[in-house]
Design a protein around this motif. Structure first.
Motif, PDB file in Angstrom:
ATOM      1  N   LEU A   1       0.834  -1.195   0.000  1.00 17.59           N
ATOM      2  CA  LEU A   1       0.000   0.000   0.000  1.00 17.59           C
ATOM      3  C   LEU A   1       0.872   1.249   0.000  1.00 17.59           C
ATOM      4  O   LEU A   1       1.762   1.407   0.834  1.00 17.59           O
TER       5      LEU A   1
ATOM      6  N   LEU B   1      -0.379   7.249  -3.244  1.00 19.05           N
ATOM      7  CA  LEU B   1      -1.297   6.695  -4.229  1.00 19.05           C
ATOM      8  C   LEU B   1      -2.694   6.546  -3.637  1.00 19.05           C
ATOM      9  O   LEU B   1      -3.705   6.781  -4.326  1.00 19.05           O
ATOM     10  N   LEU B   2      -2.766   6.195  -2.356  1.00 21.89           N
ATOM     11  CA  LEU B   2      -4.069   6.056  -1.710  1.00 21.89           C
ATOM     12  C   LEU B   2      -4.805   7.399  -1.672  1.00 21.89           C
ATOM     13  O   LEU B   2      -6.019   7.451  -1.892  1.00 21.89           O
TER      14      LEU B   2
ATOM     15  N   VAL C   1      -6.231   7.970  -4.968  1.00 25.30           N
ATOM     16  CA  VAL C   1      -7.424   7.128  -5.156  1.00 25.30           C
ATOM     17  C   VAL C   1      -8.644   7.776  -4.496  1.00 25.30           C
ATOM     18  O   VAL C   1      -9.748   7.751  -5.047  1.00 25.30           O
TER      19      VAL C   1
ATOM     20  N   LEU D   1      -4.457   0.790 -13.315  1.00 24.40           N
ATOM     21  CA  LEU D   1      -5.071   0.726 -11.986  1.00 24.40           C
ATOM     22  C   LEU D   1      -6.267   1.669 -11.899  1.00 24.40           C
ATOM     23  O   LEU D   1      -7.356   1.280 -11.449  1.00 24.40           O
TER      24      LEU D   1
ATOM     25  N   LEU E   1     -10.232   0.964 -11.270  1.00 23.40           N
ATOM     26  CA  LEU E   1     -10.970   1.574 -10.168  1.00 23.40           C
ATOM     27  C   LEU E   1     -12.205   2.306 -10.680  1.00 23.40           C
ATOM     28  O   LEU E   1     -13.292   2.197 -10.102  1.00 23.40           O
TER      29      LEU E   1
ATOM     30  N   HIS F   1      -5.081  -5.464  -5.310  1.00 28.25           N
ATOM     31  CA  HIS F   1      -5.436  -4.048  -5.175  1.00 28.25           C
ATOM     32  C   HIS F   1      -6.767  -3.869  -4.453  1.00 28.25           C
ATOM     33  O   HIS F   1      -7.480  -2.896  -4.683  1.00 28.25           O
TER      34      HIS F   1
ATOM     35  N   TYR G   1      -7.342  -0.443  -2.603  1.00 26.98           N
ATOM     36  CA  TYR G   1      -7.636   0.660  -3.516  1.00 26.98           C
ATOM     37  C   TYR G   1      -9.046   0.543  -4.090  1.00 26.98           C
ATOM     38  O   TYR G   1      -9.770   1.536  -4.226  1.00 26.98           O
TER      39      TYR G   1
ATOM     40  N   ALA H   1     -12.017   3.354  -3.449  1.00 25.31           N
ATOM     41  CA  ALA H   1     -12.642   4.026  -4.592  1.00 25.31           C
ATOM     42  C   ALA H   1     -14.157   3.799  -4.609  1.00 25.31           C
ATOM     43  O   ALA H   1     -14.936   4.739  -4.826  1.00 25.31           O
TER      44      ALA H   1
END
Length: 602
Positions: free
Chosen positions: A226, A230-231, A234, A362, A366, A394, A397, A401
């Motif tokens: 993780l 990036l989180l 998202v 990715l 999502l 993933h 994520y 999302a």
């Protein structure tokens, strides 16, 4: 503690129920899965024919006119589509007509043959609902069992058409009511989704595979994957996915209302839509937004699979697909919204990946599930679908999302019959169990009142179109209170309220009188006609003489502290009585009705 005989009896009842549902649900799901296989085969052939014969799109006006005309003349209630199935699950009544299955299968294939931008989920759900309703009528099921078998039909259709049986089962449980799951149908829906998916595969149908290559070379044992930055990206993308889902839903309802206002004659609405779509095709110089959008013989066309490929940048495909789909479906063409939502989400995710500097595959994945989650208010089903389609690497994520998109899409939905069980925010004061259609009507009314007030203040004159002379200004407040139900028999007397000869006042009357003296908010005595209490025998109301042993109840409503004090004070009358407490809320409207001219001066 449960006795051994009671334990065995309960297990036997559970086994009998399981056998019953296996005998009903599995054959039903096999039929649904087979019909979905036929539908997917026909859809693929129609799409190939459209690519091979580009002139077929000029038949769009004729096809649209004929299908709407056919629904009006022969389809009758089948026109209700997905909303009819949801309504029948909430309130079983006339059932879902069996004719819905052939109607929706043929008209959806026809829509795709002439180039309408539509999906396939609506068709699968309606196939499942109509076949499930037919099975329910065959087995003469009770209203409670009809609800379950209709939910199982939705699960079978959804699981079969997308190849995601677990997501199909959860979708059927989650889609009916926002914020509330229908767990009584959990096992039948799972059985139906698995059986439907198996049946579809048994006919040789294969589903499109999508893959996220981000971290694909990382093994499960390589440690924690993780990424905090990036989180955060998202989360930001999830907000935009939710807003896109709300835009799609509200735009659909707006365009549908516009069609009805412009053209009261329903069969002409798809003719108007056909002219718009063909005009857009020529104006844009491309046909990539027609049909499903899953694949295309032209590699340069925007497709769902293409958004997962590295290096592709597509900024506005999500918006054009939204326009094409809304124009198509709102006019009367048949099909679902979900596959176009997959396209819209994947395209938007691809565009946001460029903006945020994130992995495009990715974010395409999502968006694929998150926009769907926001538009249908099914975040759990969409999270599970993402894991089934893209793997569990993933999962965090995907969950973030979907959940963020769900919260940010508001109380909107592509399914107007979907009900609101629990508002998405505590600040939303919305009565429970309203349909999305009713919630939208409340919002429109509130917005209209706001516009009227703004116009009235700006002009300082009464509005000429207003028919009423008064304007309500109320504030809704609520506070926690409680309800106590005291169960007793009508023949019971209150001690100390009468003589030896006449036996005293009836206990239920004395309790109400004492509640009035104690200042309890509400006190009522409810008589019954059939029932039992304390595991006793069944008692029925007599035809000529009232049954003195039939249980009745006295209901008291007040703040909990007052109810507790009342019970302690009158404990001599309440000994050995069944007393049930329930937490409720008291709603109060405060404010006055004022004249419009007074409001203008305020």
């Amino acid at each position: 503690m449960m006795s051994p005989s009671g334990f065995i009896g309960l297990r036997f009842e559970q086994l009998r129920s399981l056998i019953k549902w296996i005998g009903i649900v599995v054959p039903m799901a096999a039929v649904v899965g087979s019909l979905c296989a036929l539908f997917l085969w026909g859809l693929d052939r129609a799409t190939q024919a459209r690519f091979s014969f580009p002139w077929l799109i000029y038949g769009m006006p004729i096809a649209g006119f004929l299908m709407v005309q056919a629904y009006q003349r022969f389809g009758r209630s089948a026109e209700g589509g997905n909303n009819l199935i949801v309504e029948q699950i909430h309130e079983p009544g006339g059932g879902v007509p069996l004719r819905m299955a052939p109607f929706i299968l043929i008209t959806t294939v026809l829509t795709h043959l002439v180039g309408g931008s539509a999906g396939r989920e609506g068709t699968a759900v309606q196939l499942g609902g109509s076949i499930a309703s037919a099975f329910a009528k065959t087995f003469k099921l009770s209203p409670a069992d009809i609800r379950i078998v209709l939910m199982a039909g939705i699960a079978a259709g959804f699981g079969a058409v997308f190849g995601t049986p677990i997501a199909g089962a959860v979708f059927a449980l989650e889609v009916l009511t926002i914020g509330r799951m229908q767990y009584e149908a959990l096992l039948p829906c799972l059985m139906a989704a698995i059986a439907g998916d198996w049946s579809c595969h048994a006919w040789g149908i294969e589903h499109t595979h999508y893959s996220i290559n981000y971290l694909a070379n990382v093994s499960e044992t390589s440690g924690f994957h993780l990424n905090a930055l990036l989180l955060l990206k998202v989360v930001a993308a999830g907000v935009l996915f939710g807003l896109a889902a709300r835009f799609f839903s509200e735009f659909s309802h707006l365009v549908s209302a516009a069609y009805k206002a412009i053209c009261p004659y329903a069969p002409l609405r798809p003719v108007i839509a056909s002219a718009i779509l063909i005009g857009l095709v020529f104006a844009l110089g491309t046909r990539e937004y027609l049909g499903l959008g899953v694949w295309s013989p032209n590699p340069a066309d925007a497709t769902i699979a293409g958004f997962f490929l590295p290096g592709r940048v597509d900024h506005w495909s999500w918006l054009w697909k939204t326009i094409f789909t809304v124009v198509t479906l709102s006019s009367g063409f048949k099909g679902g919204e979900v596959t176009p939502l997959f396209f819209i989400g994947a395209a938007l995710g691809n565009a946001l990946a460029v903006v945020f500097g994130a992995p495009s595959d990715l974010f395409a994945g999502l968006g694929f599930v998150a926009v769907f989650a926001g538009a249908t208010n099914t975040p759990l089903a969409c999270m599970i679908m993402g894991i089934e389609l893209f793997g569990s690497l993933h999962a965090v994520y995907i969950a973030v999302a979907c959940f963020v998109a769900y919260l940010c899409s508001g109380h909107s939905s592509i399914y107007m019959a979907q009900r609101l069980g629990t508002p998405k925010t505590a600040a939303a004061f919305i009565p429970p169990d309203l349909s999305v259609r009713q919630v939208r009507d409340l919002n429109v009314q509130a917005f209209g009142d706001f516009v009227d007030r703004v116009q009235a203040r700006s002009s300082r004159l009464p509005l000429p179109t207003k028919k009423v002379e008064n304007m309500a200004r109320h504030t809704l407040t609520h506070k926690e209170i409680g309800m106590v139900r005291i169960y007793l028999k009508p023949r019971e007397k209150a001690v100390g309220t009468g003589s030896r000869l006449f036996g005293g006042r009836p206990l239920y009357r004395e309790l109400v009188i004492q509640a009035k003296a104690a200042g309890i908010m509400n006190a009522t005595a409810h008589h019954t006609h059939f029932g039992y209490s304390n595991r006793g025998k069944l008692e029925d109301e007599g035809y000529e003489i009232s049954n003195p042993d039939l249980t009745m109840c006295v209901e008291l409503i007040a703040p909990r502290a007052e109810l507790e004090e009342f019970c302690r004070t009158h404990g001599d009358m309440l000994k050995r009585k069944v007393i049930v407490y329930k937490h409720i809320e008291h709603w109060d409207l405060t404010g006055d009705v004022v004249k419009i001219d007074e409001a203008l001066r305020a």
